[in-house]
Design a protein around this motif. Structure first.
Motif, PDB file in Angstrom:
ATOM      1  N   THR A  18      -7.021   2.003   7.755  1.00  0.00           N
ATOM      2  CA  THR A  18      -8.128   2.146   6.811  1.00  0.00           C
ATOM      3  C   THR A  18      -7.816   1.442   5.499  1.00  0.00           C
ATOM      4  O   THR A  18      -6.790   1.711   4.895  1.00  0.00           O
ATOM      5  N   PRO A  19      -8.695   0.536   5.077  1.00  0.00           N
ATOM      6  CA  PRO A  19      -8.411  -0.119   3.803  1.00  0.00           C
ATOM      7  C   PRO A  19      -8.519   0.858   2.634  1.00  0.00           C
ATOM      8  O   PRO A  19      -9.571   1.470   2.422  1.00  0.00           O
ATOM      9  N   THR A  20      -7.424   1.037   1.924  1.00  0.00           N
ATOM     10  CA  THR A  20      -7.449   1.844   0.703  1.00  0.00           C
ATOM     11  C   THR A  20      -6.918   0.958  -0.410  1.00  0.00           C
ATOM     12  O   THR A  20      -6.422  -0.128  -0.165  1.00  0.00           O
ATOM     13  N   ARG A  42       0.831  -1.208   0.000  1.00  0.00           N
ATOM     14  CA  ARG A  42       0.000   0.000   0.000  1.00  0.00           C
ATOM     15  C   ARG A  42       0.865   1.258   0.000  1.00  0.00           C
ATOM     16  O   ARG A  42       0.442   2.295  -0.493  1.00  0.00           O
ATOM     17  N   LEU A  86      -3.680  10.035  -1.235  1.00  0.00           N
ATOM     18  CA  LEU A  86      -2.992   9.903   0.051  1.00  0.00           C
ATOM     19  C   LEU A  86      -1.704  10.721   0.064  1.00  0.00           C
ATOM     20  O   LEU A  86      -1.394  11.393   1.052  1.00  0.00           O
ATOM     21  N   PRO A 136       3.339   7.510   3.540  1.00  0.00           N
ATOM     22  CA  PRO A 136       3.892   7.070   4.819  1.00  0.00           C
ATOM     23  C   PRO A 136       2.904   6.332   5.701  1.00  0.00           C
ATOM     24  O   PRO A 136       2.435   6.860   6.697  1.00  0.00           O
ATOM     25  N   LEU A 137       2.571   5.103   5.356  1.00  0.00           N
ATOM     26  CA  LEU A 137       1.758   4.279   6.250  1.00  0.00           C
ATOM     27  C   LEU A 137       2.707   3.479   7.131  1.00  0.00           C
ATOM     28  O   LEU A 137       3.872   3.295   6.789  1.00  0.00           O
ATOM     29  N   ARG A 161      -1.136   9.098   9.730  1.00  0.00           N
ATOM     30  CA  ARG A 161      -0.447   7.859   9.415  1.00  0.00           C
ATOM     31  C   ARG A 161      -1.131   6.681  10.107  1.00  0.00           C
ATOM     32  O   ARG A 161      -1.342   5.639   9.501  1.00  0.00           O
ATOM     33  N   GLU A 162      -1.515   6.881  11.373  1.00  0.00           N
ATOM     34  CA  GLU A 162      -2.220   5.806  12.081  1.00  0.00           C
ATOM     35  C   GLU A 162      -3.579   5.550  11.454  1.00  0.00           C
ATOM     36  O   GLU A 162      -3.990   4.411  11.263  1.00  0.00           O
ATOM     37  N   MET A 200      -4.683   6.127   8.390  1.00  0.00           N
ATOM     38  CA  MET A 200      -4.637   5.506   7.070  1.00  0.00           C
ATOM     39  C   MET A 200      -4.062   4.088   7.109  1.00  0.00           C
ATOM     40  O   MET A 200      -4.365   3.278   6.240  1.00  0.00           O
ATOM     41  N   THR A 201      -3.237   3.804   8.120  1.00  0.00           N
ATOM     42  CA  THR A 201      -2.701   2.447   8.235  1.00  0.00           C
ATOM     43  C   THR A 201      -3.826   1.455   8.507  1.00  0.00           C
ATOM     44  O   THR A 201      -3.844   0.345   7.990  1.00  0.00           O
TER      45      THR A 201
END
Lengths: 199, 314
Positions: free
Chosen positions: B88-90, A154, B98, A165-166, B82-83, B85-86
């Motif tokens: 959250t399913p994208t 991702r 993003l 930046p995940l 960052r937390e 989106m980590t």
């Protein structure tokens, strides 16, 4: 040294790359780390997740047709990561494409390899190529550690130039057991399953 | 009293409370026995330690001045997004949206605060971001779950960037007879929100019986909420001297902060549950992630900002 410190800092700031040692602990034993491959930052993420003293003796395997093509990439691969180049296209029928890898293992270094051979858009790895099997046969004392790179597909999907930046985690599994007389296909499928089990 | 003196009194008071908590934590850790009791006390001590660090970081940023404060909140937004989106399913098709959220929306929103450009700051994300982000995703031509994906990114950006940026935005308010003291107002907001969280937890542990929303958050009780809200409002009223408010106005403001903070905690708990997670992350020892600490702030900040702006600026 400076280049690798910079690369590690950048990797941690952007994708986190936090290690999770689930089935094994960091150890100076000689190892082959094999992982799923979904983005450009995979090598850096796995490498950054290793403790510093292990990094010195752990060399990522990089595709020569990508990483050995221009000065910047070569500099990152050789000076930053101490990479071992592998030819994905066999140029001469007689030449062993695994030779640089067996040399590194014979010298006592550990390796990081991506047995799929190329990047894969999916979260789960595709079929493994035979290299891992041959290395495992030739070096029966080297531990085979499956690694799952979570979320990296991702962060930097194929075709993108900059990572989002995940937070990515690097999961290290238990050493793959050796089964005497196991054939190539079974071994590769079992190795792939070991990576999938960490997902 | 000068702003400087007020700041030192405030820090002294917070330091005294933390010192007392640390001592209580230390005594408890020597007395407690049994597995579950130990876990609770260890978590309590980890939280207290993290509070020391958080207060120290904030105090240093305030002392360094406005720019340092703005940069610090930009980083908080970065980590919170960052937390978010980590979890959250994208899909790969959202990559561009993003990237824009992280690398353009965050710097731009905080640059507008530094520039004191209120008119654009207040509509950048809800209007332009709302239209731009799905426009970027649609170019990837992936229609699978398109509305959900667009909504998830929009929500993440609203909460973690837009809402949280209202904390440092307090610095741009021109309040009569309060020039040069806005940083204290910012501290006031954070103090009341966090105290309310802590006190609700304490009252809940001591007297909690009736659960408010067991499906969303099993630890929230009526007794905890009422006790925590009343005591946090009382402390907020007693802190009127660092604000431009009278004691009664401070009580009203604190009540608004407390109620919004409570709703923020509840809503984000539901979001977390719908994403199948217990904590947002593991950045702050004992507390979970950045978003676990900022959930109530994200709801309280815009409301507090606007109440102050409507009633206390010309």
């Amino acid at each position: 040294m400076l280049i690798s410190a910079l690369l590690i800092g950048l990797t941690r700031a952007l994708v986190g790359a936090a290690p999770r040692w689930q089935g094994s602990a960091p150890s100076p034993a000689q190892r082959i780390y094999f992982a799923n491959h979904s983005s450009h930052v995979d090598t850096l993420a796995l490498w950054s997740a290793l403790p510093r003293e292990l990094r010195r003796h752990t060399r990522p395997v990089a595709a020569a047709d990508y990483w050995n093509t221009d000065a910047v990439r070569r500099c990152i691969a050789v000076r930053g990561l101490n990479a071992v180049f592998i030819e994905r296209q066999r140029s001469e029928a007689t030449k062993d494409p695994l030779a640089p890898l067996t040399e590194a293992l014979a010298a006592g270094d550990s390796l990081i390899i991506f047995p799929e051979g190329t990047r894969n858009l999916q979260p789960l790895p595709g079929p493994f190529k035979a290299g891992l099997f041959h290395l495992a046969e030739r070096f029966p004392d080297v531990e085979l550690i499956p690694v799952y790179l979570e979320n990296l597909h991702r962060c930097m999907p194929k075709g993108s130039f900059f990572p989002v930046p995940l937070i990515c985690t690097v999961r290290f599994g238990a050493p793959l057991a050796r089964i005497a007389g196991e054939d190539k296909a079974d071994f590769l499928e079992r190795a792939r399953q070991a990576v999938i089990d960490l997902a | 009293m000068s702003a400087q003196d007020k700041f030192y009194w405030l820090m002294g008071g917070i330091g005294a409370v933390l010192l007392l908590s640390s001592m209580i934590g230390w005594v408890l850790s020597r007395r407690v026995s049994g597995e579950s009791g130990r876990a609770v006390v260890d978590n309590l001590n980890a939280r207290i330690k993290a509070w020391w660090i958080m207060v120290a970081v904030f105090a240093v940023a305030f002392m360094l001045g406005k720019m340092a404060t703005i940069v610090m909140f930009a980083l908080i937004s970065w980590f919170a997004l960052r937390e978010f989106m980590t979890l959250t399913p994208t899909r790969p098709g959202d990559h561009r949206a993003l990237s824009v959220s992280f690398f353009i929306a965050i710097p731009l929103q905080y640059a507008l605060i530094a520039d004191e450009w209120y008119a654009l700051f207040s509509i950048l994300i809800p209007v332009y971001g709302f239209l731009l982000l799905p426009s970027l995703s649609v170019l990837a031509q992936d229609t699978e779950h398109f509305l959900e994906r667009a909504a998830k990114i929009q929500w993440g950006v609203m909460l973690t960037i837009y809402c949280i940026s209202h904390v440092p935005a307090l610095l741009l308010l021109d309040i009569p007879d309060y020039a040069g003291q806005n940083a204290l107002l910012l501290f006031y907001l954070l103090l009341v929100v966090q105290l309310s969280d802590v006190l609700q937890y304490v009252f809940g542990k001591l007297f909690g019986k009736t659960k408010i929303a067991p499906v969303v958050s099993p630890s929230k009780t009526v007794e905890g909420f009422v006790g925590g809200a009343l005591s946090a409002t009382a402390i907020g009223a007693a802190m009127w001297w660092i604000t431009p408010f009278s004691p009664l106005q401070a009580a009203g403001m604190s009540a608004a902060i407390v109620i919004m903070g409570f709703l923020g905690g509840l809503v984000l708990s539901a979001v977390k549950r719908s994403l199948g997670a217990k904590d947002w992350g593991s950045m702050i020892q004992g507390h979970g992630g950045m978003m676990d600490r900022m959930d109530s702030v994200s709801f309280a900040a815009p409301v507090f900002f606007h109440l102050t702006r409507y009633f206390f600026t010309p």
